[in-house]
Design a protein around this motif. Structure first.
Motif, PDB file in Angstrom:
ATOM      1  N   LYS A 270     -48.533  20.203  69.351  1.00  0.00           N
ATOM      2  CA  LYS A 270     -47.477  21.072  69.495  1.00  0.00           C
ATOM      3  C   LYS A 270     -46.292  20.435  70.205  1.00  0.00           C
ATOM      4  O   LYS A 270     -46.176  19.728  71.046  1.00  0.00           O
ATOM      5  N   ILE A 271     -45.239  20.406  69.058  1.00  0.00           N
ATOM      6  CA  ILE A 271     -44.057  19.535  69.049  1.00  0.00           C
ATOM      7  C   ILE A 271     -42.911  20.474  69.396  1.00  0.00           C
ATOM      8  O   ILE A 271     -42.714  21.067  68.073  1.00  0.00           O
ATOM      9  N   GLU A 272     -42.136  20.439  70.292  1.00  0.00           N
ATOM     10  CA  GLU A 272     -41.063  21.595  70.245  1.00  0.00           C
ATOM     11  C   GLU A 272     -41.196  23.011  69.883  1.00  0.00           C
ATOM     12  O   GLU A 272     -40.796  23.571  69.134  1.00  0.00           O
ATOM     13  N   GLY A 273     -42.580  23.423  70.270  1.00  0.00           N
ATOM     14  CA  GLY A 273     -43.108  24.687  69.957  1.00  0.00           C
ATOM     15  C   GLY A 273     -43.741  24.950  68.564  1.00  0.00           C
ATOM     16  O   GLY A 273     -44.220  26.013  68.072  1.00  0.00           O
ATOM     17  N   ALA A 274     -43.792  23.911  67.570  1.00  0.00           N
ATOM     18  CA  ALA A 274     -44.438  23.809  66.323  1.00  0.00           C
ATOM     19  C   ALA A 274     -45.660  23.046  66.338  1.00  0.00           C
ATOM     20  O   ALA A 274     -45.545  21.964  66.697  1.00  0.00           O
ATOM     21  N   TRP A 275     -46.787  23.448  65.694  1.00  0.00           N
ATOM     22  CA  TRP A 275     -48.131  22.730  65.626  1.00  0.00           C
ATOM     23  C   TRP A 275     -47.825  21.758  64.109  1.00  0.00           C
ATOM     24  O   TRP A 275     -47.741  22.310  63.165  1.00  0.00           O
ATOM     25  N   LEU A 276     -47.671  20.544  64.671  1.00  0.00           N
ATOM     26  CA  LEU A 276     -47.243  19.452  63.586  1.00  0.00           C
ATOM     27  C   LEU A 276     -48.711  18.634  63.374  1.00  0.00           C
ATOM     28  O   LEU A 276     -49.376  18.208  64.332  1.00  0.00           O
ATOM     29  N   ILE A 277     -48.802  18.315  62.068  1.00  0.00           N
ATOM     30  CA  ILE A 277     -50.159  17.280  61.810  1.00  0.00           C
ATOM     31  C   ILE A 277     -49.381  15.950  62.283  1.00  0.00           C
ATOM     32  O   ILE A 277     -48.378  15.413  61.813  1.00  0.00           O
ATOM     33  N   VAL A 278     -50.338  15.006  63.306  1.00  0.00           N
ATOM     34  CA  VAL A 278     -49.935  13.978  63.666  1.00  0.00           C
ATOM     35  C   VAL A 278     -50.820  12.886  63.094  1.00  0.00           C
ATOM     36  O   VAL A 278     -50.661  11.602  63.112  1.00  0.00           O
ATOM     37  N   HIS A 279     -51.999  13.567  62.377  1.00  0.00           N
ATOM     38  CA  HIS A 279     -53.011  12.635  61.812  1.00  0.00           C
ATOM     39  C   HIS A 279     -53.691  13.278  60.990  1.00  0.00           C
ATOM     40  O   HIS A 279     -54.039  14.522  61.197  1.00  0.00           O
ATOM     41  N   ASP A 280     -53.953  12.905  59.687  1.00  0.00           N
ATOM     42  CA  ASP A 280     -54.853  13.352  58.756  1.00  0.00           C
ATOM     43  C   ASP A 280     -55.704  12.396  58.279  1.00  0.00           C
ATOM     44  O   ASP A 280     -55.303  10.923  58.243  1.00  0.00           O
ATOM     45  N   GLN A 281     -56.965  12.692  57.503  1.00  0.00           N
ATOM     46  CA  GLN A 281     -57.827  11.913  57.050  1.00  0.00           C
ATOM     47  C   GLN A 281     -58.579  12.497  55.714  1.00  0.00           C
ATOM     48  O   GLN A 281     -58.889  13.736  56.125  1.00  0.00           O
ATOM     49  N   ALA A 282     -58.496  12.070  54.675  1.00  0.00           N
ATOM     50  CA  ALA A 282     -59.375  12.743  53.415  1.00  0.00           C
ATOM     51  C   ALA A 282     -60.395  11.449  53.005  1.00  0.00           C
ATOM     52  O   ALA A 282     -59.809  10.317  52.993  1.00  0.00           O
ATOM     53  N   SER A 283     -61.692  11.807  53.016  1.00  0.00           N
ATOM     54  CA  SER A 283     -62.633  10.771  52.583  1.00  0.00           C
ATOM     55  C   SER A 283     -63.803  11.484  51.681  1.00  0.00           C
ATOM     56  O   SER A 283     -63.593  12.698  51.574  1.00  0.00           O
ATOM     57  N   VAL A 284     -64.304  10.527  50.766  1.00  0.00           N
ATOM     58  CA  VAL A 284     -65.447  10.827  50.155  1.00  0.00           C
ATOM     59  C   VAL A 284     -66.701  10.303  50.642  1.00  0.00           C
ATOM     60  O   VAL A 284     -66.430   9.073  51.132  1.00  0.00           O
ATOM     61  N   PRO A 285     -67.739  10.653  50.565  1.00  0.00           N
ATOM     62  CA  PRO A 285     -69.029   9.859  50.924  1.00  0.00           C
ATOM     63  C   PRO A 285     -69.099   8.706  49.994  1.00  0.00           C
ATOM     64  O   PRO A 285     -68.645   8.677  48.919  1.00  0.00           O
ATOM     65  N   LEU A 286     -69.777   7.895  50.636  1.00  0.00           N
ATOM     66  CA  LEU A 286     -69.998   6.285  49.908  1.00  0.00           C
ATOM     67  C   LEU A 286     -71.507   6.263  49.741  1.00  0.00           C
ATOM     68  O   LEU A 286     -72.276   6.350  50.327  1.00  0.00           O
ATOM     69  N   ASP A 287     -71.671   6.011  48.129  1.00  0.00           N
ATOM     70  CA  ASP A 287     -72.944   5.501  47.690  1.00  0.00           C
ATOM     71  C   ASP A 287     -73.250   3.913  48.123  1.00  0.00           C
ATOM     72  O   ASP A 287     -72.594   2.998  47.643  1.00  0.00           O
ATOM     73  N   MET A 288     -74.017   3.567  49.245  1.00  0.00           N
ATOM     74  CA  MET A 288     -74.133   2.307  49.780  1.00  0.00           C
ATOM     75  C   MET A 288     -74.470   1.496  48.670  1.00  0.00           C
ATOM     76  O   MET A 288     -74.038   0.302  48.914  1.00  0.00           O
ATOM     77  N   PRO A 289     -75.620   1.652  47.862  1.00  0.00           N
ATOM     78  CA  PRO A 289     -76.135   0.470  47.186  1.00  0.00           C
ATOM     79  C   PRO A 289     -74.982   0.177  46.006  1.00  0.00           C
ATOM     80  O   PRO A 289     -74.909  -1.028  45.664  1.00  0.00           O
ATOM     81  N   SER A 290     -74.044   1.014  45.420  1.00  0.00           N
ATOM     82  CA  SER A 290     -73.158   0.740  44.545  1.00  0.00           C
ATOM     83  C   SER A 290     -71.892   0.296  45.292  1.00  0.00           C
ATOM     84  O   SER A 290     -71.026  -0.243  44.546  1.00  0.00           O
ATOM     85  N   GLY A 291     -71.392   0.910  46.518  1.00  0.00           N
ATOM     86  CA  GLY A 291     -70.184   0.666  47.016  1.00  0.00           C
ATOM     87  C   GLY A 291     -69.230   1.682  46.301  1.00  0.00           C
ATOM     88  O   GLY A 291     -68.171   1.390  46.766  1.00  0.00           O
ATOM     89  N   ARG A 292     -69.496   2.715  45.835  1.00  0.00           N
ATOM     90  CA  ARG A 292     -68.634   3.457  44.929  1.00  0.00           C
ATOM     91  C   ARG A 292     -68.667   4.841  45.762  1.00  0.00           C
ATOM     92  O   ARG A 292     -69.617   5.369  46.196  1.00  0.00           O
ATOM     93  N   GLY A 293     -67.325   5.543  45.607  1.00  0.00           N
ATOM     94  CA  GLY A 293     -67.343   6.823  46.255  1.00  0.00           C
ATOM     95  C   GLY A 293     -68.122   7.963  45.555  1.00  0.00           C
ATOM     96  O   GLY A 293     -68.217   7.789  44.247  1.00  0.00           O
ATOM     97  N   VAL A 294     -68.625   8.894  46.190  1.00  0.00           N
ATOM     98  CA  VAL A 294     -69.322   9.845  45.426  1.00  0.00           C
ATOM     99  C   VAL A 294     -68.342  11.224  45.388  1.00  0.00           C
ATOM    100  O   VAL A 294     -68.120  11.681  46.262  1.00  0.00           O
ATOM    101  N   VAL A 295     -67.889  11.485  44.077  1.00  0.00           N
ATOM    102  CA  VAL A 295     -67.015  12.522  43.985  1.00  0.00           C
ATOM    103  C   VAL A 295     -67.371  13.679  43.200  1.00  0.00           C
ATOM    104  O   VAL A 295     -66.699  14.531  42.966  1.00  0.00           O
ATOM    105  N   ASP A 296     -68.652  13.696  43.238  1.00  0.00           N
ATOM    106  CA  ASP A 296     -69.135  15.009  42.554  1.00  0.00           C
ATOM    107  C   ASP A 296     -70.011  16.044  43.311  1.00  0.00           C
ATOM    108  O   ASP A 296     -70.673  16.877  42.653  1.00  0.00           O
ATOM    109  N   LEU A 297     -69.827  15.741  44.784  1.00  0.00           N
ATOM    110  CA  LEU A 297     -70.543  16.897  45.440  1.00  0.00           C
ATOM    111  C   LEU A 297     -69.664  18.081  45.750  1.00  0.00           C
ATOM    112  O   LEU A 297     -68.436  18.213  45.621  1.00  0.00           O
ATOM    113  N   GLU A 298     -70.546  19.105  45.897  1.00  0.00           N
ATOM    114  CA  GLU A 298     -69.894  20.190  46.115  1.00  0.00           C
ATOM    115  C   GLU A 298     -70.118  20.941  47.359  1.00  0.00           C
ATOM    116  O   GLU A 298     -71.364  20.763  47.955  1.00  0.00           O
ATOM    117  N   PRO A 299     -69.262  21.535  48.172  1.00  0.00           N
ATOM    118  CA  PRO A 299     -69.605  21.977  49.564  1.00  0.00           C
ATOM    119  C   PRO A 299     -70.347  23.417  49.671  1.00  0.00           C
ATOM    120  O   PRO A 299     -70.506  24.079  48.412  1.00  0.00           O
TER     121      PRO A 299
END
Length: 143
Positions: free
Chosen positions: A114-143
């Motif tokens: 909360k900065i001067e009365g407003a809730w502002l984003i000070v940090h964000d992170q976006a990530s995908v799971p990692l397939d360890m054997p291949s070292g590649r991101g897994v981008v076909d998962l659904e919540p």
């Protein structure tokens, strides 16, 4: 922890969705703190400052003629002037060449202050799971 703080932060997340869908960098600028640190899915390892964050969004917007953003399962923990949240987010739409894309779901985390009365984003992170054997991101998962 107050309902009004929760509501204000949920409104900010709603403004992220609206700003992305409108490809409105000025609207997005009003949601991030000047010194935001962002760990996004594309290089570099971190984007520091609001200009770097907006530059990252501008690059993404050039790929789309029409863009949609969806948030699912937003969970918030709110204190007096610090809050964090996590959710799933998906950027999708129509690419510049007319191809429709469903995009991919990412895991998203937000840190708010909360900065001067407003809730502002000070940090964000976006990530995908990692397939360890291949070292590649897994981008076909659904919540």
């Amino acid at each position: 922890m107050t309902t009004t703080a929760h509501d204000a932060i949920r409104q900010q997340v709603g403004k992220i969705v609206e700003g992305i869908q409108a490809k409105d960098l000025d609207a997005l600028r009003r949601i991030y703190a000047a010194d935001v640190v962002s760990f996004d899915v594309e290089p570099p390892l971190q984007h520091v400052g609001v200009e770097a964050k907006l530059k990252n969004w501008a690059r993404a917007f050039t790929l789309f003629s029409e863009v949609r953003y969806e948030v699912r399962d937003l969970t918030l923990t709110v204190g007096d002037d610090i809050a964090f949240g996590h959710c799933f987010g998906r950027l999708s739409g129509t690419l510049g060449d007319g191809t429709a894309t469903n995009g991919m779901w990412v895991r998203a985390t937000f840190g708010f202050r909360k900065i001067e009365g407003a809730w502002l984003i000070v940090h964000d992170q976006a990530s995908v799971p990692l397939d360890m054997p291949s070292g590649r991101g897994v981008v076909d998962l659904e919540p």
